[in-house]
Motif scaffolding. Structure first.
Motif, PDB file in Angstrom:
ATOM      1  N   PRO A 253      -0.482  11.906  -2.703  1.00  0.00           N
ATOM      2  CA  PRO A 253      -1.030  13.140  -3.522  1.00  0.00           C
ATOM      3  C   PRO A 253      -2.013  13.232  -1.877  1.00  0.00           C
ATOM      4  CG  PRO A 253      -1.087  11.240  -4.613  1.00  0.00           C
ATOM      5  CD  PRO A 253      -0.128  10.403  -3.397  1.00  0.00           C
ATOM      6  N   TYR A 254      -1.590  14.857  -1.942  1.00  0.00           N
ATOM      7  CA  TYR A 254      -1.985  15.206  -0.525  1.00  0.00           C
ATOM      8  C   TYR A 254      -3.559  14.715  -0.551  1.00  0.00           C
ATOM      9  CZ  TYR A 254      -4.609  19.348   1.866  1.00  0.00           C
ATOM     10  OH  TYR A 254      -5.541  19.694   2.256  1.00  0.00           O
ATOM     11  N   THR A 255      -4.567  13.955  -1.533  1.00  0.00           N
ATOM     12  CA  THR A 255      -6.119  13.887  -0.939  1.00  0.00           C
ATOM     13  C   THR A 255      -5.524  12.426  -0.753  1.00  0.00           C
ATOM     14  OG1 THR A 255      -6.083  13.197  -3.433  1.00  0.00           O
ATOM     15  CG2 THR A 255      -6.896  14.628  -2.691  1.00  0.00           C
ATOM     16  N   ILE A 256      -4.172  11.606  -0.526  1.00  0.00           N
ATOM     17  CA  ILE A 256      -4.552   9.873   0.513  1.00  0.00           C
ATOM     18  C   ILE A 256      -3.699  10.227   1.759  1.00  0.00           C
ATOM     19  CG2 ILE A 256      -5.080   9.053  -1.481  1.00  0.00           C
ATOM     20  CD1 ILE A 256      -1.856   8.684  -1.955  1.00  0.00           C
ATOM     21  N   ASN A 257      -3.369  11.346   1.494  1.00  0.00           N
ATOM     22  CA  ASN A 257      -2.491  11.690   3.311  1.00  0.00           C
ATOM     23  C   ASN A 257      -3.167  12.279   3.845  1.00  0.00           C
ATOM     24  OD1 ASN A 257      -0.631  12.659   5.220  1.00  0.00           O
ATOM     25  ND2 ASN A 257       0.474  13.738   4.064  1.00  0.00           N
ATOM     26  N   PRO A 258      -3.636  11.044   5.680  1.00  0.00           N
ATOM     27  CA  PRO A 258      -4.626  11.449   5.996  1.00  0.00           C
ATOM     28  C   PRO A 258      -4.229  13.032   7.338  1.00  0.00           C
ATOM     29  CG  PRO A 258      -2.873   9.828   6.900  1.00  0.00           C
ATOM     30  CD  PRO A 258      -2.734  10.177   5.575  1.00  0.00           C
ATOM     31  N   SER A 259      -2.908  13.406   7.134  1.00  0.00           N
ATOM     32  CA  SER A 259      -1.951  14.790   7.438  1.00  0.00           C
ATOM     33  C   SER A 259      -2.698  16.081   7.059  1.00  0.00           C
ATOM     34  CB  SER A 259      -1.445  14.678   7.207  1.00  0.00           C
ATOM     35  OG  SER A 259      -0.274  13.866   8.223  1.00  0.00           O
ATOM     36  N   TRP A 427      -1.219 -13.364  12.676  1.00  0.00           N
ATOM     37  CA  TRP A 427      -1.446 -13.500  11.608  1.00  0.00           C
ATOM     38  C   TRP A 427      -1.350 -12.025  11.247  1.00  0.00           C
ATOM     39  CZ3 TRP A 427      -6.031 -11.001   9.809  1.00  0.00           C
ATOM     40  CH2 TRP A 427      -7.002 -11.140  10.692  1.00  0.00           C
ATOM     41  N   VAL A 428      -0.990 -11.636  10.381  1.00  0.00           N
ATOM     42  CA  VAL A 428      -0.637  -9.750  10.345  1.00  0.00           C
ATOM     43  C   VAL A 428      -1.596 -10.301   8.370  1.00  0.00           C
ATOM     44  CG1 VAL A 428       0.436  -7.920   9.872  1.00  0.00           C
ATOM     45  CG2 VAL A 428       0.509  -9.476  11.385  1.00  0.00           C
ATOM     46  N   VAL A 429      -2.476  -9.117   8.422  1.00  0.00           N
ATOM     47  CA  VAL A 429      -2.314  -8.912   7.044  1.00  0.00           C
ATOM     48  C   VAL A 429      -1.968  -7.683   6.247  1.00  0.00           C
ATOM     49  CG1 VAL A 429      -3.981  -7.905   5.061  1.00  0.00           C
ATOM     50  CG2 VAL A 429      -4.825  -9.776   6.739  1.00  0.00           C
ATOM     51  N   ASN A 430      -0.982  -7.306   5.452  1.00  0.00           N
ATOM     52  CA  ASN A 430      -0.321  -6.363   4.467  1.00  0.00           C
ATOM     53  C   ASN A 430      -0.783  -5.817   3.486  1.00  0.00           C
ATOM     54  OD1 ASN A 430       1.919  -6.104   7.101  1.00  0.00           O
ATOM     55  ND2 ASN A 430       2.600  -8.298   6.260  1.00  0.00           N
ATOM     56  N   GLY A 431      -0.451  -4.473   3.154  1.00  0.00           N
ATOM     57  CA  GLY A 431      -0.869  -3.592   1.855  1.00  0.00           C
ATOM     58  C   GLY A 431      -0.482  -2.011   1.667  1.00  0.00           C
ATOM     59  N   ASN A 432      -0.069  -2.068   0.667  1.00  0.00           N
ATOM     60  CA  ASN A 432       1.050  -0.383   1.162  1.00  0.00           C
ATOM     61  C   ASN A 432      -0.651   0.583   0.744  1.00  0.00           C
ATOM     62  OD1 ASN A 432       2.926   1.652   0.930  1.00  0.00           O
ATOM     63  ND2 ASN A 432       4.195  -0.092   0.414  1.00  0.00           N
ATOM     64  N   THR A 433       0.213   1.732   1.519  1.00  0.00           N
ATOM     65  CA  THR A 433      -0.406   2.672   0.580  1.00  0.00           C
ATOM     66  C   THR A 433      -0.021   3.419  -0.383  1.00  0.00           C
ATOM     67  OG1 THR A 433      -0.086   3.695   2.467  1.00  0.00           O
ATOM     68  CG2 THR A 433      -2.185   2.924   2.796  1.00  0.00           C
ATOM     69  N   LEU A 434       0.857   3.287  -0.330  1.00  0.00           N
ATOM     70  CA  LEU A 434       2.127   3.953  -1.566  1.00  0.00           C
ATOM     71  C   LEU A 434       1.010   3.160  -3.558  1.00  0.00           C
ATOM     72  CD1 LEU A 434       5.472   4.001   0.156  1.00  0.00           C
ATOM     73  CD2 LEU A 434       3.682   5.421   0.313  1.00  0.00           C
ATOM     74  N   ASN A 440      -0.740   5.129 -11.037  1.00  0.00           N
ATOM     75  CA  ASN A 440      -1.361   5.674  -9.483  1.00  0.00           C
ATOM     76  C   ASN A 440      -2.307   4.806  -9.462  1.00  0.00           C
ATOM     77  OD1 ASN A 440      -2.276   7.487 -11.170  1.00  0.00           O
ATOM     78  ND2 ASN A 440      -2.328   9.210 -11.197  1.00  0.00           N
ATOM     79  N   THR A 441      -3.345   4.437 -10.263  1.00  0.00           N
ATOM     80  CA  THR A 441      -4.710   3.534 -10.185  1.00  0.00           C
ATOM     81  C   THR A 441      -4.811   2.466  -9.287  1.00  0.00           C
ATOM     82  OG1 THR A 441      -5.473   2.560 -11.893  1.00  0.00           O
ATOM     83  CG2 THR A 441      -5.055   5.051 -12.629  1.00  0.00           C
ATOM     84  N   ARG A 442      -3.118   1.822  -8.702  1.00  0.00           N
ATOM     85  CA  ARG A 442      -2.787   0.802  -7.900  1.00  0.00           C
ATOM     86  C   ARG A 442      -1.908   0.970  -6.818  1.00  0.00           C
ATOM     87  NH1 ARG A 442      -0.188  -2.686 -12.153  1.00  0.00           N
ATOM     88  NH2 ARG A 442      -0.067  -4.435 -10.685  1.00  0.00           N
ATOM     89  N   LEU A 443      -2.373  -0.153  -5.892  1.00  0.00           N
ATOM     90  CA  LEU A 443      -1.303   0.207  -5.276  1.00  0.00           C
ATOM     91  C   LEU A 443      -0.055  -0.727  -5.211  1.00  0.00           C
ATOM     92  CD1 LEU A 443      -4.629   0.792  -2.449  1.00  0.00           C
ATOM     93  CD2 LEU A 443      -3.277   2.467  -3.410  1.00  0.00           C
ATOM     94  N   LYS A 444       0.945  -0.436  -4.142  1.00  0.00           N
ATOM     95  CA  LYS A 444       1.488  -1.863  -4.501  1.00  0.00           C
ATOM     96  C   LYS A 444       1.193  -3.056  -3.045  1.00  0.00           C
ATOM     97  CE  LYS A 444       5.313   1.543  -4.938  1.00  0.00           C
ATOM     98  NZ  LYS A 444       6.604   1.940  -4.267  1.00  0.00           N
TER      99      LYS A 444
END
Length: 609
Positions: A253-259, A427-434, A440-444
């Motif tokens: 969605p346009y509203t979650i794209n920082p560009s 250590w690295v914390v990961n989590g999607n923005t897709l 679509n109310t939940r992130l991967k």
């Protein structure tokens, strides 16, 4: 990594030659793939990568996981729900939040502050909201924590992003800064377990979309200053926001794209020493107005006793700023080779190759690979003004940190010795923005990664062997490490978006030794931010800087931790204090936390405002 049989210049030439050959190979294969119209693999599909990425993969074994972690949040008494609301595909809701370790009550144990995000940004926050509040957990010193948020007065509900502890008024106790989507907050520690909101009087209440923040005394006057990153100029009701785009077989969605949004300038709040601050970012040359900034880290690139600044930017070039010592900074992004244009989020600083300068790890968005910028500063290379030429080289691929991150979206991160063998682990914390395809109310979710440093071989991801909890994916964001129970084994706290945090207690077994170092100053900069500590055991030297950890929207505890392996003592410990003085100690026994207090002499060394 360092090649011991060659000089630094020879290493550089060999690396450039090798990387040039590899670049040619990659471009050639990429051209073939483009002709075949091969699409990129969807992140987290479980499919195996083929071609050049599989060639670069490396296999970890259970034997490599020398450290172990138990997840103990519930047993420790931490009950915290992040973002207790339904996600509406708006950028500010997805970016946070973070957490911060700091000993606010001066009892010797690091306490934990968890930043919360109240709910949908399209709705006002009620004055008496009972959910979505940030929380302060006091460390009881027995492995347990007590929620003291309300009595301390630091639980205001906000659209929270980051937090950082720092003693800005030099009264000996830690104050707290919190960034938000909306007005930021500065809480002054009253010294009795309570805090007072002094944001307006201090002049630090930026009202935009702030992200990471970090304290550091950039002008060496004994009054710590504050750098605050700003992300974008977000508008929730901007015309055309219904538009979207497809990336990696997912609708963005346009509203979650920082560009979709213009960048915002950052703030450098210079501490005036009277309880107030002045934003001097533009005049100092660090406003970075073209960067969509998410994180920042103060650390001394070249060991000249002036803290420099690195800024992690999303879909814009990173900021690399050299402290000139006169109150200003030089933008050395291009010449440093560390200002690449990717989606940067998290930062971790540490001397991985034990050559006494600080290297930098940067987490990125999916398909961009994380970066490891090895500090290549050499006494033999100088610029036209006689200063050391500063530059870095991205060696992530050669040490096992590149290809393995291709399918990940990296956030919080830390470089610290988890098994006390004398080598920094990661250590690295990961989590999607897709978004999830069916909701679509939940992130991967994605898997958190623990990398063990194998001397001479690089890094191997051993998370699934180190903790069964890491076999479950999460939507991770913030995180930071601290030895919260003082047992000489570093623990990790992780902020889970829309969920309960994770508290990983390190249960390492074995005979490896360790040393903790706590620095305090009288006369200014009470927690010695920016101090450089080096320890020597035999022919090996380890170096660390106080307060330069980075992470994402989060803060590690400022006590330094050194693993010593089989060494039962430190031959020599050197402290380069922020005021320019040096202190040395010999034959320091291991397996304890040592505290050094320094009478600082700032007027003689302070830089001009």
């Amino acid at each position: 990594m360092t090649l011991p049989s060659f000089t630094r210049r020879q290493q550089l030439l060999l690396r450039w030659g090798g990387f040039t050959a590899l670049a040619v190979l990659v471009l050639g294969i990429a051209a073939l793939l483009s002709r075949s119209q091969v699409e990129p693999v969807l992140p987290d599909t479980g499919e195996t990568s083929a071609g050049i990425t599989s060639v670069l993969s490396r296999q970890a074994t259970a034997e490599m996981a020398k450290f172990r972690f138990d997840e103990v949040r519930e047993a420790a008494g931490i009950d915290f729900q992040h973002f207790p609301a339904t996600r509406q595909s708006l950028l500010p809701e997805d970016m946070g939040s973070g957490l911060a370790w700091g000993d606010y009550d001066n009892d010797g144990d690091p306490d934990l502050y968890l930043v919360n995000f109240f709910g949908p940004v399209t709705q006002p926050i009620p004055e008496q909201a009972t959910t979505g509040r940030s929380a302060l957990y006091r460390n009881e010193g027995d492995g347990g924590f007590t929620d003291v948020s309300q009595q301390a007065g630091v639980d205001r509900p906000t659209f929270g992003q980051a937090a950082a502890w720092g003693d800005y008024d030099n009264d000996g106790d830690l104050d707290l800064y919190v960034t938000n989507y909306g007005p930021n907050l500065l809480y002054r520690n009253n010294g009795d377990g309570t805090f007072t909101d002094v944001t307006q009087a201090a002049g630090t209440g930026d009202t935009g979309f702030s992200s990471g923040c970090a304290w550091g005394d950039y002008n060496n006057d004994g009054h710590i200053d504050l750098y605050v990153s700003s992300y974008v100029q977000f508008e929730s009701d901007q015309p055309g926001q219904a538009r979207g785009a497809r990336q990696y077989q997912s609708e963005i969605p346009y509203t979650i794209n920082p560009s979709s949004y213009p960048p915002a300038a950052n703030r450098l709040y210079r501490n005036n020493g009277d309880g107030t601050f002045t934003d001097v970012a533009a005049g100092a040359g660090v406003a970075n107005p073209e960067g969509r900034s998410l994180g920042n880290a103060w650390f001394d690139f070249d060991n000249d006793d002036l803290i420099d600044l690195y800024v992690a930017n999303d879909v814009s070039a990173n900021g690399v700023f050299r402290n000139l010592g006169d109150g200003g900074f030089a933008d050395i992004g291009a010449s440093s080779l560390a200002a690449d244009y990717r989606g940067a989020m998290g930062l971790a600083a540490g001397d991985i190759d034990r050559d006494e300068d600080i290297d930098l790890f940067v987490t990125h968005w999916v398909a961009q690979e994380n970066a490891f910028f090895e500090n290549m500063t050499s006494e033999r290379l100088q610029d036209d003004q006689g200063r050391l030429r500063l530059f870095f080289m991205d060696t992530a691929e050669t040490i096992g940190l590149g290809q393995i991150s291709l399918k990940m979206v990296g956030w919080a991160t830390g470089l610290v010795d988890l098994d006390n063998d004398g080598y920094l682990d990661l250590w690295v914390v990961n989590g999607n923005t897709l978004e999830m395809a069916d909701d679509n109310t939940r992130l991967k979710p994605q898997y958190m990664q623990l990398f063990r440093h194998e001397p001479g071989k690089g890094f191997f991801e051993v998370g699934r062997y180190a903790s069964p909890v890491l076999e479950q994916p999460i939507v991770g964001r913030g995180g930071a490490h601290a030895d919260y129970d003082g047992d000489g084994r570093v623990d990790i706290a992780v902020l889970v978006h829309g969920g309960q945090p994770l508290l990983f207690h390190n249960t390492l077994e074995g005979d490896n030794h360790w040393l903790g170092v706590r620095l305090r100053q009288q006369g200014g900069n009470t927690h010695a931010l920016g101090a450089r500590v080096s320890i020597r055991t035999g022919t090996v030297t380890q170096t660390a800087h106080v307060g330069v950890g980075g992470s994402y929207l989060s803060q590690h505890h400022t006590d330094l931790h050194f693993g010593l392996g089989e060494e039962a003592s430190v031959t020599e410990l050197s402290i380069h204090w922020p005021d320019g003085n040096t202190e040395r100690h010999t034959n320091v026994p291991a397996d304890r936390l040592v505290t050094y207090i320094h009478p600082a002499d700032y007027p003689r060394h302070a830089a001009a405002h």
